[in-house]
Scaffold this active site. Sequence first.
Site, PDB file in Angstrom:
ATOM      1  N   THR A  15      59.102  97.347  61.674  1.00 29.85           N
ATOM      2  CA  THR A  15      58.247  96.908  62.427  1.00 29.85           C
ATOM      3  C   THR A  15      58.509  98.248  63.113  1.00 29.85           C
ATOM      4  O   THR A  15      59.524  98.336  63.658  1.00 29.85           O
ATOM      5  CB  THR A  15      58.125  95.757  63.196  1.00 29.85           C
ATOM      6  OG1 THR A  15      59.912  95.757  63.859  1.00 29.85           O
ATOM      7  CG2 THR A  15      58.371  94.513  62.075  1.00 29.85           C
ATOM      8  N   ASP A  16      57.156  97.757  64.632  1.00 31.23           N
ATOM      9  CA  ASP A  16      57.283  98.995  65.296  1.00 31.23           C
ATOM     10  C   ASP A  16      58.042  98.057  66.702  1.00 31.23           C
ATOM     11  O   ASP A  16      58.343  96.807  66.811  1.00 31.23           O
ATOM     12  CB  ASP A  16      56.180  99.281  65.923  1.00 31.23           C
ATOM     13  CG  ASP A  16      55.153  98.278  66.284  1.00 31.23           C
ATOM     14  OD1 ASP A  16      55.621  97.076  66.748  1.00 31.23           O
ATOM     15  OD2 ASP A  16      54.140  98.326  66.194  1.00 31.23           O
ATOM     16  N   ALA A  17      57.901  98.216  67.735  1.00 31.78           N
ATOM     17  CA  ALA A  17      58.408  97.860  69.449  1.00 31.78           C
ATOM     18  C   ALA A  17      57.651  95.980  69.591  1.00 31.78           C
ATOM     19  O   ALA A  17      58.597  95.634  70.499  1.00 31.78           O
ATOM     20  CB  ALA A  17      58.374  98.927  70.285  1.00 31.78           C
ATOM     21  N   GLY A  18      57.008  96.091  68.820  1.00 28.70           N
ATOM     22  CA  GLY A  18      55.902  95.072  68.926  1.00 28.70           C
ATOM     23  C   GLY A  18      56.562  93.932  68.141  1.00 28.70           C
ATOM     24  O   GLY A  18      56.134  92.570  68.204  1.00 28.70           O
ATOM     25  N   ILE A  20      55.779  93.945  65.103  1.00 31.85           N
ATOM     26  CA  ILE A  20      54.886  94.124  64.068  1.00 31.85           C
ATOM     27  C   ILE A  20      54.595  95.115  62.634  1.00 31.85           C
ATOM     28  O   ILE A  20      55.164  96.358  63.070  1.00 31.85           O
ATOM     29  CB  ILE A  20      53.367  94.857  64.624  1.00 31.85           C
ATOM     30  CG1 ILE A  20      52.686  93.188  65.484  1.00 31.85           C
ATOM     31  CG2 ILE A  20      51.819  94.735  63.760  1.00 31.85           C
ATOM     32  CD1 ILE A  20      51.382  93.221  66.194  1.00 31.85           C
TER      33      ILE A  20
END
Length: 134
Positions: A15-18, A20
């Site tokens: 995932t990314d920092a969010g 997702i």
Amino acid sequence: MREFRLKARVYFSDTDAGGIAYHRSYFDWAEHGRTEMLRQVAPELPQSALAENDGILTVIKKIDIHYRVPAHLDDEIEIVTSVARIMRFSCIISQKIMRGTDLLADLKVKAAFINRATKRPVPVPQLFFNALEE
């Protein structure tokens, strides 16, 4: 055709920092689903043995992917894989990345087999052909 199912989880590295899932994570999950499908249909001939003993490699010629709903950190997902069509030198594989009943992404993959030394196409190994056609 028969469906093969593989359960997985979305990890932080997917995932990314969010939280997702990255678009590339879907390709990794799909690869795992295809590998485990081949392992299930021909447990006596894993891809490593096919490469080392028979000099045959599995390659991807084309992938179409439709992202529908994002996967999130810690989601439990399932990769559903089935062979839609087998031809002499390649096969079309249909895959769905699911979270429960939600379709996250669907893929259409064209896979083929090549000779390790010459990099030329070879027919789908008979063992796989027989197992996948059932």
